[in-house]
Design a protein around this motif. Structure first.
Motif, PDB file in Angstrom:
ATOM      1  N   GLY A  73      -4.882 -10.167  -9.702  1.00 21.82           N
ATOM      2  CA  GLY A  73      -3.372 -10.204  -8.223  1.00 21.82           C
ATOM      3  C   GLY A  73      -3.614  -9.017  -7.692  1.00 21.82           C
ATOM      4  N   GLN A  74      -5.039  -8.039  -8.190  1.00 23.65           N
ATOM      5  CA  GLN A  74      -4.989  -6.332  -7.682  1.00 23.65           C
ATOM      6  C   GLN A  74      -6.463  -7.063  -6.887  1.00 23.65           C
ATOM      7  N   THR A 117     -11.557 -14.815  -5.468  1.00 15.67           N
ATOM      8  CA  THR A 117     -10.121 -14.289  -6.568  1.00 15.67           C
ATOM      9  C   THR A 117     -11.039 -14.582  -8.047  1.00 15.67           C
ATOM     10  N   LEU A 118     -11.902 -13.757  -8.731  1.00 14.48           N
ATOM     11  CA  LEU A 118     -12.626 -13.366  -8.923  1.00 14.48           C
ATOM     12  C   LEU A 118     -12.470 -14.426 -10.659  1.00 14.48           C
ATOM     13  N   GLU A 119     -11.130 -13.814 -11.005  1.00 17.81           N
ATOM     14  CA  GLU A 119     -10.864 -14.541 -12.817  1.00 17.81           C
ATOM     15  C   GLU A 119     -10.641 -16.170 -12.150  1.00 17.81           C
ATOM     16  N   ARG A 120     -10.782 -16.956 -11.489  1.00 21.23           N
ATOM     17  CA  ARG A 120     -10.685 -17.850 -11.393  1.00 21.23           C
ATOM     18  C   ARG A 120     -11.970 -18.555 -11.213  1.00 21.23           C
ATOM     19  N   VAL A 121     -13.168 -17.330 -10.957  1.00 25.24           N
ATOM     20  CA  VAL A 121     -14.851 -18.545 -11.077  1.00 25.24           C
ATOM     21  C   VAL A 121     -14.614 -18.678 -12.479  1.00 25.24           C
ATOM     22  N   GLY A 122     -15.611 -19.911 -12.400  1.00 28.66           N
ATOM     23  CA  GLY A 122     -15.934 -20.078 -13.752  1.00 28.66           C
ATOM     24  C   GLY A 122     -14.367 -21.040 -14.809  1.00 28.66           C
ATOM     25  N   ASP A 142      -7.587 -20.824  -4.950  1.00 24.68           N
ATOM     26  CA  ASP A 142      -6.128 -19.505  -4.851  1.00 24.68           C
ATOM     27  C   ASP A 142      -6.129 -19.939  -3.473  1.00 24.68           C
ATOM     28  N   LEU A 143      -5.690 -20.713  -2.938  1.00 23.35           N
ATOM     29  CA  LEU A 143      -4.907 -21.269  -2.059  1.00 23.35           C
ATOM     30  C   LEU A 143      -4.112 -20.059  -1.123  1.00 23.35           C
ATOM     31  N   ALA A 144      -3.590 -19.494  -2.052  1.00 27.31           N
ATOM     32  CA  ALA A 144      -2.599 -19.184  -1.832  1.00 27.31           C
ATOM     33  C   ALA A 144      -2.983 -17.853  -0.940  1.00 27.31           C
ATOM     34  N   THR A 145      -3.804 -17.679  -1.487  1.00 28.76           N
ATOM     35  CA  THR A 145      -4.413 -15.773  -0.892  1.00 28.76           C
ATOM     36  C   THR A 145      -5.337 -16.654  -0.035  1.00 28.76           C
ATOM     37  N   LEU A 146      -5.933 -17.681   0.687  1.00 28.85           N
ATOM     38  CA  LEU A 146      -6.591 -18.032   1.755  1.00 28.85           C
ATOM     39  C   LEU A 146      -5.845 -18.146   2.964  1.00 28.85           C
ATOM     40  N   ARG A 147      -4.613 -18.207   2.848  1.00 30.75           N
ATOM     41  CA  ARG A 147      -4.151 -18.230   3.930  1.00 30.75           C
ATOM     42  C   ARG A 147      -3.347 -16.731   4.108  1.00 30.75           C
TER      43      ARG A 147
END
Length: 237
Positions: A148-149, A171-176, A182-187
């Motif tokens: 989130g940062q 979104t690094l924490e979602r890698v692997g 992370d579609l919210a950040t994409l939008r």
């Protein structure tokens, strides 16, 4: 949806990225090939995705060491049609130029990834994307965040007027992590710059995630773990 396969390079071999915790990465184990040799893994990934585009994160450089120019050159020489996206922790435009010079004549097929976590200033953001080379963008901006940062000392997230035509939403924490994209950040990024081609990164588990990412406005997505684990079928054209 365009799939862009990813290799994470550490000490001359491909490793498995998990949640951006770079110190804990281990040599890749893949259903697509034997071993962790960068050329063999790169070929297998691109063949599976029917792609002439590959993304590489040079973890030696990203953790404060020297970029692996010889490894990058070897991949380029082995794959003459490759468009090679390279993130080597560039703090400024000069650092990207220096790596190109070390790679040599093959570097004309390198697309430099300018990552917000590494870039040192707003002025350098402007420098990195001010010019054009034969009508082609010199690089791609990666907007990085973890837990989130925003990882963004230069303020790249707030300067869409300086963005190039292609931007990665990382979104690094979602890698692997098999946590979903992370579609919210994409939008959120799309709202800031509706005309920008957005490339997502991290979280893809299966084909349905790619469909959801496309529907959310992604132009392409960076993928590694779901490919190595056999959770995405080969791309057929």
């Amino acid at each position: 949806m365009i799939l862009i396969p990813v290799i994470d390079l550490m000490h001359g071999q491909v490793v498995r990225a998990v949640r951006g915790d770079r110190q804990s990465y281990r040599p890749i184990v893949s259903t697509l090939c034997e071993g962790s040799d960068p050329v063999e893994v790169a070929r297998a990934l691109c063949a599976h995705c029917d792609s002439n585009r590959l993304y590489a994160a040079d973890l030696d450089a990203l953790t404060g060491g020297t970029a692996q120019a010889e490894v990058l050159r070897r991949i380029l020489q082995a794959m003459p049609e490759l468009e090679f996206w390279v993130d080597a922790g560039f703090a400024d435009a000069d650092a990207a130029l220096q790596l190109r010079e070390r790679i040599g004549s093959e570097a004309d097929r390198v697309v430099t990834i300018i990552a917000s976590e590494s870039l040192r200033s707003r002025d350098e953001l402007a420098r990195c994307f001010a010019g054009r080379d034969g009508g082609r963008e010199r690089g791609v901006l990666s907007l990085d965040r973890r837990d989130g940062q925003r990882l963004d000392p230069a303020g790249c997230w707030e300067l869409p007027q300086l963005w190039p035509s292609r931007v990665i939403v990382m979104t690094l924490e979602r890698v692997g992590a098999d946590a979903g994209p992370d579609l919210a950040t994409l939008r959120e990024v799309q709202e800031r710059s509706p005309g920008t081609k957005l490339v997502g990164a991290g979280g893809i588990r299966h084909a349905a995630d790619l469909d959801a990412a496309r529907d959310a406005g992604a132009y392409a997505w960076l993928v590694a773990s779901a490919l190595h684990d056999g959770r995405l079928p080969p791309v057929r054209r």
